[in-house]
Scaffold this active site. Structure first.
Site, PDB file in Angstrom:
ATOM      1  N   LYS A  70       0.827  -1.210   0.000  1.00 11.23           N
ATOM      2  CA  LYS A  70       0.000   0.000   0.000  1.00 11.23           C
ATOM      3  C   LYS A  70       0.855   1.251   0.000  1.00 11.23           C
ATOM      4  O   LYS A  70       0.637   2.172  -0.783  1.00 11.23           O
ATOM      5  CB  LYS A  70      -0.889   0.012   1.237  1.00 11.23           C
ATOM      6  CG  LYS A  70      -2.239  -0.526   0.942  1.00 11.23           C
ATOM      7  CD  LYS A  70      -3.216  -0.308   2.079  1.00 11.23           C
ATOM      8  CE  LYS A  70      -4.283  -1.373   1.994  1.00 11.23           C
ATOM      9  NZ  LYS A  70      -4.213  -2.361   3.051  1.00 11.23           N
TER      10      LYS A  70
ATOM     11  N   ARG B 215      -3.783   1.813   8.199  1.00  4.95           N
ATOM     12  CA  ARG B 215      -3.965   0.577   7.417  1.00  4.95           C
ATOM     13  C   ARG B 215      -2.702  -0.262   7.434  1.00  4.95           C
ATOM     14  O   ARG B 215      -1.587   0.267   7.449  1.00  4.95           O
ATOM     15  CB  ARG B 215      -4.313   0.918   5.969  1.00  4.95           C
ATOM     16  CG  ARG B 215      -5.301   2.040   5.871  1.00  4.95           C
ATOM     17  CD  ARG B 215      -5.497   2.463   4.446  1.00  4.95           C
ATOM     18  NE  ARG B 215      -6.650   1.773   3.875  1.00  4.95           N
ATOM     19  CZ  ARG B 215      -7.057   1.933   2.631  1.00  4.95           C
ATOM     20  NH1 ARG B 215      -6.371   2.682   1.793  1.00  4.95           N
ATOM     21  NH2 ARG B 215      -8.112   1.309   2.199  1.00  4.95           N
TER      22      ARG B 215
ATOM     23  N   GLY C 271      -6.345 -11.549   5.876  1.00  3.94           N
ATOM     24  CA  GLY C 271      -6.132 -12.255   7.145  1.00  3.94           C
ATOM     25  C   GLY C 271      -5.495 -11.337   8.161  1.00  3.94           C
ATOM     26  O   GLY C 271      -5.584 -11.560   9.366  1.00  3.94           O
TER      27      GLY C 271
ATOM     28  N   MET D 279      -4.952  -7.383   9.856  1.00  2.00           N
ATOM     29  CA  MET D 279      -5.791  -6.220  10.076  1.00  2.00           C
ATOM     30  C   MET D 279      -5.745  -5.351   8.831  1.00  2.00           C
ATOM     31  O   MET D 279      -4.717  -5.188   8.216  1.00  2.00           O
ATOM     32  CB  MET D 279      -5.271  -5.438  11.256  1.00  2.00           C
ATOM     33  CG  MET D 279      -6.226  -4.348  11.639  1.00  2.00           C
ATOM     34  SD  MET D 279      -5.396  -2.986  12.430  1.00  2.00           S
ATOM     35  CE  MET D 279      -5.360  -1.814  11.108  1.00  2.00           C
TER      36      MET D 279
ATOM     37  N   ARG E 268      -3.819  -0.847  -7.219  1.00  2.00           N
ATOM     38  CA  ARG E 268      -3.111  -2.137  -7.311  1.00  2.00           C
ATOM     39  C   ARG E 268      -3.422  -2.764  -8.661  1.00  2.00           C
ATOM     40  O   ARG E 268      -4.372  -2.341  -9.326  1.00  2.00           O
ATOM     41  CB  ARG E 268      -3.543  -3.070  -6.181  1.00  2.00           C
ATOM     42  CG  ARG E 268      -5.018  -3.304  -6.200  1.00  2.00           C
ATOM     43  CD  ARG E 268      -5.470  -4.096  -5.003  1.00  2.00           C
ATOM     44  NE  ARG E 268      -6.924  -3.999  -4.947  1.00  2.00           N
ATOM     45  CZ  ARG E 268      -7.656  -4.225  -3.877  1.00  2.00           C
ATOM     46  NH1 ARG E 268      -7.091  -4.577  -2.747  1.00  2.00           N
ATOM     47  NH2 ARG E 268      -8.950  -4.130  -3.916  1.00  2.00           N
TER      48      ARG E 268
ATOM     49  N   HIS F 261     -11.498 -41.712 -13.343  1.00  2.00           N
ATOM     50  CA  HIS F 261     -11.961 -42.107 -14.672  1.00  2.00           C
ATOM     51  C   HIS F 261     -12.796 -41.004 -15.307  1.00  2.00           C
ATOM     52  O   HIS F 261     -12.573 -40.588 -16.446  1.00  2.00           O
ATOM     53  CB  HIS F 261     -12.783 -43.403 -14.549  1.00  2.00           C
ATOM     54  CG  HIS F 261     -13.389 -43.854 -15.843  1.00  2.00           C
ATOM     55  ND1 HIS F 261     -14.667 -43.525 -16.209  1.00  2.00           N
ATOM     56  CD2 HIS F 261     -12.866 -44.582 -16.858  1.00  2.00           C
ATOM     57  CE1 HIS F 261     -14.924 -44.058 -17.399  1.00  2.00           C
ATOM     58  NE2 HIS F 261     -13.846 -44.703 -17.814  1.00  2.00           N
TER      59      HIS F 261
ATOM     60  N   SER G 253       8.195 -42.707 -21.456  1.00  3.12           N
ATOM     61  CA  SER G 253       7.156 -41.698 -21.286  1.00  3.12           C
ATOM     62  C   SER G 253       6.698 -41.785 -19.837  1.00  3.12           C
ATOM     63  O   SER G 253       6.247 -42.844 -19.381  1.00  3.12           O
ATOM     64  CB  SER G 253       6.000 -41.950 -22.251  1.00  3.12           C
ATOM     65  OG  SER G 253       5.035 -40.942 -22.077  1.00  3.12           O
TER      66      SER G 253
ATOM     67  N   CYS H   3       3.252 -38.087 -20.079  1.00  3.82           N
ATOM     68  CA  CYS H   3       1.899 -38.185 -20.611  1.00  3.82           C
ATOM     69  C   CYS H   3       0.832 -38.298 -19.537  1.00  3.82           C
ATOM     70  O   CYS H   3      -0.317 -38.584 -19.817  1.00  3.82           O
ATOM     71  CB  CYS H   3       1.791 -39.338 -21.601  1.00  3.82           C
ATOM     72  SG  CYS H   3       2.050 -40.949 -20.837  1.00  3.82           S
TER      73      CYS H   3
ATOM     74  N   TYR I 156       9.463 -33.787 -24.693  1.00  8.52           N
ATOM     75  CA  TYR I 156       8.094 -33.348 -24.968  1.00  8.52           C
ATOM     76  C   TYR I 156       7.181 -33.644 -23.795  1.00  8.52           C
ATOM     77  O   TYR I 156       7.492 -34.460 -22.919  1.00  8.52           O
ATOM     78  CB  TYR I 156       7.545 -33.998 -26.240  1.00  8.52           C
ATOM     79  CG  TYR I 156       7.335 -35.490 -26.143  1.00  8.52           C
ATOM     80  CD1 TYR I 156       6.140 -36.016 -25.650  1.00  8.52           C
ATOM     81  CD2 TYR I 156       8.338 -36.378 -26.535  1.00  8.52           C
ATOM     82  CE1 TYR I 156       5.960 -37.385 -25.546  1.00  8.52           C
ATOM     83  CE2 TYR I 156       8.161 -37.743 -26.440  1.00  8.52           C
ATOM     84  CZ  TYR I 156       6.973 -38.248 -25.943  1.00  8.52           C
ATOM     85  OH  TYR I 156       6.781 -39.582 -25.837  1.00  8.52           O
TER      86      TYR I 156
HETATM   87  C1  PEP Z   1      -0.331 -42.320 -16.157  1.00  8.33           C
HETATM   88  O1  PEP Z   1      -0.371 -43.201 -15.316  1.00  8.33           O
HETATM   89  O2  PEP Z   1       0.174 -41.205 -15.932  1.00  8.33           O
HETATM   90  C2  PEP Z   1      -0.910 -42.510 -17.491  1.00  8.33           C
HETATM   91  C3  PEP Z   1      -0.733 -41.610 -18.437  1.00  8.33           C
HETATM   92  O3  PEP Z   1      -1.670 -43.601 -17.686  1.00  8.33           O
HETATM   93  P1  PEP Z   1      -3.163 -43.799 -17.153  1.00  8.33           P
HETATM   94  O4  PEP Z   1      -3.649 -42.468 -16.674  1.00  8.33           O
HETATM   95  O5  PEP Z   1      -3.933 -44.295 -18.312  1.00  8.33           O
HETATM   96  O6  PEP Z   1      -2.972 -44.805 -16.078  1.00  8.33           O
END
Ligand code: PEP
Ligand code: MG
Length: 864
Positions: A22, A93, A102, A104, A336, A452, A752, A819, A838
């Site tokens: 401030k 302030r 959180g 004063m 701000r 899932h 991966s 992945c 990647y």
């Molecule tokens: C993982 O386990 O990160 C993966 C990509 O495979 P799944 O989510 O299908 O188990």
């Protein structure tokens, strides 16, 4: 002893660490020539000293000297009026170097006393205003310095209003407010914490209360969660009060230099005539849009426009500022960087760079990459939305409304009538795939962000809210209950998968907008990105969508999703039931034809780019109907159900996630392995004959030992001899595979990292059940964030780093990717940006991955 209190004009060039946010903002505004009421700042250093030793030598002498300067600058005396001159009152302030709810916050009108009220009343000719100011001070001071609960003062105010028949505060007279002030004074006296009439005593009490508020339990929790150091301390800003409630030529307002919802350039905000800032917050009266000032106060409007431009010029960002007009004179009280929607953030960054206010690189770094998926989808129109019924986890972005359906059949019925459906389930299983595919939105009571339902919804691009724990779903009864409200089949629901909110009824949505700005920003970002970005996709549509968004291939094609299609499930079940090699062969033949077509579609959509196909991963019983259903059918005499039940019982596992799945299943049922790989190789061969350039890669899941990889590779090589080799890789998703990376790496072309399983196994938590407690863990500060959402760098990240280093050493040609769901989360992407080749993300998160990777590249070039 060095100085510890500074007037704004003395503090130019001092750091935010010393002045707090401030104070720093006020100094900067004053320096930029903006009208700021005179003020001084007590530094964070003074606070730290006080917290360490319980005293600050020389502080009050300095404060008195600066207060004398304020008196000089305003021509008023602190706490006391002189003649017709009103007394000098101040606001006190807190202001830490980082914004920290959180602690004063503010005490207004400090310095006022019974004597001061009389002077203020005389000077302004407005006794109501004087008593109103005093009772506000008493309540704020009583709460923040003297430790009484705010509700006590509110209760006394409500009781008075009731007694006087007043509907709002505005109906109370000067006499009423005087009575209230005396009642507050008497109450504070009676509880042994009398209000100090001496302005200097008030000031000392308030300053020390600000210092102490650094150690509020709330403030401590906040610091722990956000990793804010404990030893920063807070500064205190003491500023001359200006009054917006002195008549029709006074007022108070809030302004944004650009529209915080859309990002459009232009002054935006609200103004309340004849009022103090608090009235706006308390919602006592409805403020009017700033635009209205053009009509009745064009000069003020013009001045605000100039202020907005100066603020942006100085702070180089969109500003959210508070101002007060006292008898026609404008004062700025605070500024701000303004909070904004994702859409506004992108537009503001791009336009500011185009205006030359910031560089393109700054624009790239300013946008929160995780917010991008929401940009391409409709969202709930928050201005017109009612209160949500429920809140769950934001699993798949975008908003949708539709009629509640509790089963595949329910969704199909609605869709056949052309009606949108929201699939509502306790949790989803592979059985629900048809409903999930056709539904406009998915809502589950259980499950986390990698359950899932969440994974499949993101893959399908269907908005989803999962783990809404307050929801009870009774699919057989066609109803659900939440917060005492019953939802029946066909009832309208709206959900926003970007926020996790669920509403009753159809709530207005706003369409995605601003894509042009987004694409411009990404085009600027691209040259800084080193990390490759692929997509997790298992259908040609997904692959095409991902490619449009800039994916450079597929990093994970989960083949099991292809087994769940209606026409294939019977063949999968025949495979599971096969009693002879001939029966198994027949089922595999049928599946081979389906798989080959699937692979051709995907390879075609990704022509010229790599496509990593993962062989079957889940345990076989996932493809069977639920046991209960089989039992009922078997009892009713269904012969096929009886045989399936027998198999299902034999295959049943207590913990299927750690059971007979992945490479274990593939090695012990090699027919499936051969069928899948052959379908992939054959698909590629046929496409090549059509003149295309398919680039398949094959990957085995869940390995934990080099022997498994050797065996799998031997199986693959049988087919490579016939078709020619393709890259062969393994997932690294068990801790043991990471630990044995040096032995596994020489056997493969790529790793991966399956960080979903790796996180699950490293933490020893189940990704399907963790939704029950992980959010609470985070709330309680036991974890800084949900590790199923953002990669845990300390533990899981350590395994990953180890596997990368040892894997690369053992096989310098090894390609490395990621992945798991983390592959599309900005923080995780930045973590792996320098480690891997990647990352692979759900199609809608490809943009996030691209931007985050570029941000990582940029940050390593120039420190931000
Ligand atoms: C993982 O386990 O990160 C993966 C990509 O495979 P799944 O989510 O299908 O188990
Ligand atoms: Mg996995």
């Amino acid at each position: 002893m060095s100085a510890q209190v500074y007037l704004l004009e003395e503090a130019e060039g001092f750091s935010k660490d010393l002045l707090g946010g401030k104070g720093f903002g006020l100094v900067a505004m004053r320096k930029a020539g903006l009208p700021v009421p005179p003020a001084f700042v007590i530094t964070t250093e003074a606070c730290r000293r006080y917290l360490r030793t319980g005293e600050v030598p020389g502080l009050w002498e300095e404060v008195r000297a600066k207060m004398a300067a304020l008196e000089g600058l305003t021509g008023k005396r602190f706490g006391l009026g002189e003649g017709n001159n009103p007394p000098l009152l101040v606001s006190v302030r807190s202001g830490a170097p980082v914004s920290m709810p959180g602690m004063m916050d503010t005490i207004l009108n400090l310095g006022l006393s019974l004597q001061g009220v009389a002077a203020l009343s005389r000077a302004t000719g407005n006794p109501r205003f004087a008593w109103d100011s005093f009772r506000r001070l008493l309540a704020m001071y009583g709460e923040v310095v003297l430790g009484e609960r705010a509700e006590v003062f509110e209760g006394m105010l409500s009781a008075l209003k009731e007694r006087k028949g007043a509907r709002s505060d505005a109906d109370l007279t000067a006499e009423d407010l005087e009575e209230l002030a005396h009642a507050y004074l008497a109450h504070l006296e009676a509880r042994g914490t009398p209000f100090p009439m001496d302005p200097w005593a008030q000031l000392e009490g308030a300053v020390l209360a600000v210092f102490r508020s650094w150690n509020n339990p709330r403030a401590r929790v906040y610091r722990r969660i956000y990793g804010i150091p404990e030893d920063l301390g807070t500064a205190v800003v003491v500023q001359a009060m200006v009054f917006g409630n002195l008549g029709e030529d006074s007022g108070t307002g809030v302004g944004f230099t650009r529209n915080p919802a859309t990002g459009e350039k232009g002054l935006y905000g609200e103004y309340l005539r004849n009022a103090q800032g608090e009235d706006v917050v308390a919602g006592i009266r409805t403020p009017e849009p700033l635009d209205r000032l053009k009509d009745y106060a064009p000069e003020l409007y013009g001045e605000l426009l100039r202020v907005a431009e100066r603020l942006e010029g100085h702070f180089r960002d969109m500003q959210d500022f508070e101002f007060t007009v006292e008898k026609g004179r404008l004062f700025l009280l605070q500024t701000r960087s303004g909070k904004r929607t994702a859409q506004a953030a992108v537009r503001i960054a791009v336009e500011m760079a185009e205006e030359g206010l910031i560089t393109r690189e700054e624009a790239i770094l300013r946008v929160e990459a995780n917010a991008l998926p929401g940009l391409l989808r409709p969202a709930v129109d928050r201005e017109r939305a009612p209160r949500p019924l429920l809140k769950g986890l934001p699993a798949s972005p975008g908003a949708a409304f539709g009629h509640a359906a509790f089963s595949n059949e329910g969704v199909e019925r609605l869709s056949a009538q052309g009606l949108p459906a929201i699939l509502v389930r306790p949790e989803t299983t592979p059985e629900d795939i048809t409903g999930m595919y056709l539904a406009k939105g998915i809502l589950t009571a259980r499950g986390g962000l990698t359950s899932h339902a969440a994974v499949v919804a993101r893959g399908l691009g269907v908005p989803a809210v999962v783990g809404a724990e307050a929801l009870r779903v009774f699919p057989e009864e066609g109803r659900a209950v939440a917060e005492g409200v019953e939802v029946r089949e066909g009832d309208l629901l709206t959900l926003d998968g970007s926020t996790g909110e669920v509403y009753l009824g159809a709530v207005p949505l706003v369409e995605a907008a601003g894509e042009a700005y987004l694409h411009k920003l990404l085009a600027w970002a691209e040259p800084y990105r080193r990390l490759g970005v692929r997509a997790n996709a298992d259908t040609p549509e997904d692959a095409r969508r991902a490619r449009e968004l800039g994916a450079e291939g597929i990093g994970l094609c989960r083949t099991e999703h292809m087994f769940f299609h209606e026409e294939r499930l019977p063949w999968v079940r025949r495979l599971i039931l096969a009693a002879t090699p001939e029966e198994e062969d027949e089922a595999l033949q049928a599946l081979f034809r389906f798989q080959k077509e699937d692979f051709k579609g995907i390879l075609k959509a990704m022509d010229g780019l790599p496509v990593t196909v993962r062989l079957l991963d889940p345990p076989l019983h996932e493809f069977l109907p639920p046991l209960e259903e089989l039992r009922q059918k078997a009892e009713a005499g269904d012969e096929e159900a009886r045989r399936l039940l027998e198999r299902a019982e034999a295959l049943r596992e207590v913990n299927p996630m750690l059971g007979f799945r992945g490479v274990r299943l593939l090695l012990l049922r090699p027919g499936i392995f051969r069928m899948q790989l052959k379908a992939l190789l054959e698909a590629a061969k046929e496409l090549k004959e059509e003149g295309l350039n398919p680039r398949p890669e094959v990957m085995v899941p869940l390995v934990a030992d080099p022997k498994e990889v050797e065996r799998a590779k031997a199986l693959a090589e049988e087919l490579f001899r016939e078709y020619g080799p393709i890259p062969f890789g393994t997932m690294v998703e068990t801790p043991r595979a990471a630990l044995l990376a040096a032995e596994i790496a020489p056997l493969v072309d790529f790793f991966s990292f399956g960080t979903n399983d790796l996180t699950q196994m490293a933490f020893g938590l189940s990704r399907d059940d963790a939704g029950k407690f992980l959010p609470r863990y985070v709330e309680e500060g036991l974890l800084p964030f949900d590790p199923t959402e953002r990669l845990d760098e300390k533990g899981v990240g350590r395994l990953l780093r180890l596997a990368v280093e040892e894997g690369r050493r053992a096989n310098p040609a090894l390609k490395l990717g990621l992945c798991g769901e983390h592959g599309g989360e900005a923080g995780s992407v930045r973590f792996v940006a320098d480690l891997l080749d990647y990352t692979s993300a759900s199609p809608f998160r490809v943009l996030t991955a691209r931007l985050a990777a570029a941000q990582a590249g940029l940050s390593s070039l120039q420190p931000v």
